[in-house]
Design a protein around this motif. Structure first.
Motif, PDB file in Angstrom:
ATOM      1  N   GLU A   7     -51.067 -72.691  49.505  1.00 16.64           N
ATOM      2  CA  GLU A   7     -52.314 -71.942  49.616  1.00 16.64           C
ATOM      3  C   GLU A   7     -52.095 -70.535  49.069  1.00 16.64           C
ATOM      4  O   GLU A   7     -51.082 -69.898  49.329  1.00 16.64           O
ATOM      5  N   SER A   8     -53.039 -70.095  48.272  1.00 18.06           N
ATOM      6  CA  SER A   8     -52.958 -68.795  47.619  1.00 18.06           C
ATOM      7  C   SER A   8     -53.557 -67.717  48.504  1.00 18.06           C
ATOM      8  O   SER A   8     -54.499 -67.961  49.252  1.00 18.06           O
ATOM      9  N   GLU A   9     -53.039 -66.529  48.373  1.00 20.17           N
ATOM     10  CA  GLU A   9     -53.630 -65.371  49.048  1.00 20.17           C
ATOM     11  C   GLU A   9     -54.712 -64.740  48.175  1.00 20.17           C
ATOM     12  O   GLU A   9     -55.494 -63.922  48.641  1.00 20.17           O
ATOM     13  N   TRP A  10     -54.751 -65.123  46.893  1.00 17.73           N
ATOM     14  CA  TRP A  10     -55.724 -64.569  45.950  1.00 17.73           C
ATOM     15  C   TRP A  10     -57.116 -65.077  46.284  1.00 17.73           C
ATOM     16  O   TRP A  10     -57.307 -66.228  46.672  1.00 17.73           O
ATOM     17  N   ARG A  11     -58.092 -64.231  46.127  1.00 17.04           N
ATOM     18  CA  ARG A  11     -59.499 -64.584  46.270  1.00 17.04           C
ATOM     19  C   ARG A  11     -60.272 -63.902  45.151  1.00 17.04           C
ATOM     20  O   ARG A  11     -59.938 -62.777  44.768  1.00 17.04           O
ATOM     21  N   PRO A  12     -61.299 -64.547  44.632  1.00 16.19           N
ATOM     22  CA  PRO A  12     -62.134 -63.874  43.630  1.00 16.19           C
ATOM     23  C   PRO A  12     -62.980 -62.789  44.303  1.00 16.19           C
ATOM     24  O   PRO A  12     -63.026 -62.685  45.532  1.00 16.19           O
ATOM     25  N   ARG A  13     -63.643 -62.013  43.469  1.00 17.23           N
ATOM     26  CA  ARG A  13     -64.549 -61.001  44.018  1.00 17.23           C
ATOM     27  C   ARG A  13     -65.513 -61.655  45.003  1.00 17.23           C
ATOM     28  O   ARG A  13     -65.914 -62.800  44.831  1.00 17.23           O
ATOM     29  N   GLU A  14     -65.887 -60.918  46.013  1.00 17.64           N
ATOM     30  CA  GLU A  14     -66.704 -61.462  47.101  1.00 17.64           C
ATOM     31  C   GLU A  14     -67.983 -62.128  46.604  1.00 17.64           C
ATOM     32  O   GLU A  14     -68.389 -63.176  47.108  1.00 17.64           O
ATOM     33  N   ASP A  70     -54.610 -69.668  39.950  1.00 16.09           N
ATOM     34  CA  ASP A  70     -55.036 -70.225  41.231  1.00 16.09           C
ATOM     35  C   ASP A  70     -56.474 -70.726  41.151  1.00 16.09           C
ATOM     36  O   ASP A  70     -57.336 -70.064  40.563  1.00 16.09           O
ATOM     37  N   LEU A  71     -56.713 -71.880  41.771  1.00 18.25           N
ATOM     38  CA  LEU A  71     -58.048 -72.477  41.788  1.00 18.25           C
ATOM     39  C   LEU A  71     -58.275 -73.192  43.111  1.00 18.25           C
ATOM     40  O   LEU A  71     -57.320 -73.570  43.795  1.00 18.25           O
ATOM     41  N   ARG A 124     -63.829 -72.166  50.613  1.00 19.67           N
ATOM     42  CA  ARG A 124     -62.887 -72.643  49.589  1.00 19.67           C
ATOM     43  C   ARG A 124     -61.459 -72.255  49.941  1.00 19.67           C
ATOM     44  O   ARG A 124     -61.193 -71.158  50.413  1.00 19.67           O
ATOM     45  N   ARG A 125     -60.559 -73.169  49.627  1.00 12.17           N
ATOM     46  CA  ARG A 125     -59.136 -72.943  49.834  1.00 12.17           C
ATOM     47  C   ARG A 125     -58.494 -72.922  48.450  1.00 12.17           C
ATOM     48  O   ARG A 125     -58.477 -73.938  47.752  1.00 12.17           O
ATOM     49  N   TYR A 126     -57.989 -71.785  48.055  1.00 10.88           N
ATOM     50  CA  TYR A 126     -57.391 -71.640  46.727  1.00 10.88           C
ATOM     51  C   TYR A 126     -55.919 -72.035  46.787  1.00 10.88           C
ATOM     52  O   TYR A 126     -55.228 -71.744  47.762  1.00 10.88           O
TER      53      TYR A 126
END
Length: 115
Positions: free
Chosen positions: A67-74, A27-28, A81-83
């Motif tokens: 759209e991904s539910e994944w997010r990088p570390r805060e 995911d990006l 950003r919309r992954y």
């Protein structure tokens, strides 16, 4: 309803194919997709913001990305950003396009069009 036939969505636009390939690795967000395409093509493909986000919208509308539910570390994230993630349908279409392109390359090589 008949089963999904990914070949009915082919051929893909080159930029769409590259976006699916990039998302196959994870995911990006849009800007990261743009940078990764430029990196993988050694700068031969550079997408402007308008064409990038228009293309991503088309891929999302077709059900190939979501759209991904994944997010990088805060600490690494920006909530603006919309992954995006590659869907199962998107993976099937990318694989079908890869097979189509491989057949074209094989035909070209058989015709002596390879260096």
């Amino acid at each position: 309803m008949p089963p999904f036939d990914p070949t009915r969505m082919l051929p893909l636009k080159p930029a769409h194919y590259l976006m699916l390939l990039v998302l196959a690795d994870g995911d990006l967000h849009g800007y990261a997709i743009k940078k990764e395409i430029a990196r993988r093509t050694e700068g031969r493909t550079r997408l402007g913001a308008g064409s990038l986000y228009r293309s991503l919208g088309q891929l999302e509308e077709a059900g190939l990305v979501a759209e991904s539910e994944w997010r990088p570390r805060e600490v690494l994230d920006d909530d603006r950003r919309r992954y995006l993630t590659l869907t199962a349908r998107g993976r099937q279409v990318a694989a079908a396009e890869t097979d189509r392109l491989a057949r074209l390359v094989a035909d070209a090589r058989a015709a002596g069009l390879s260096s």
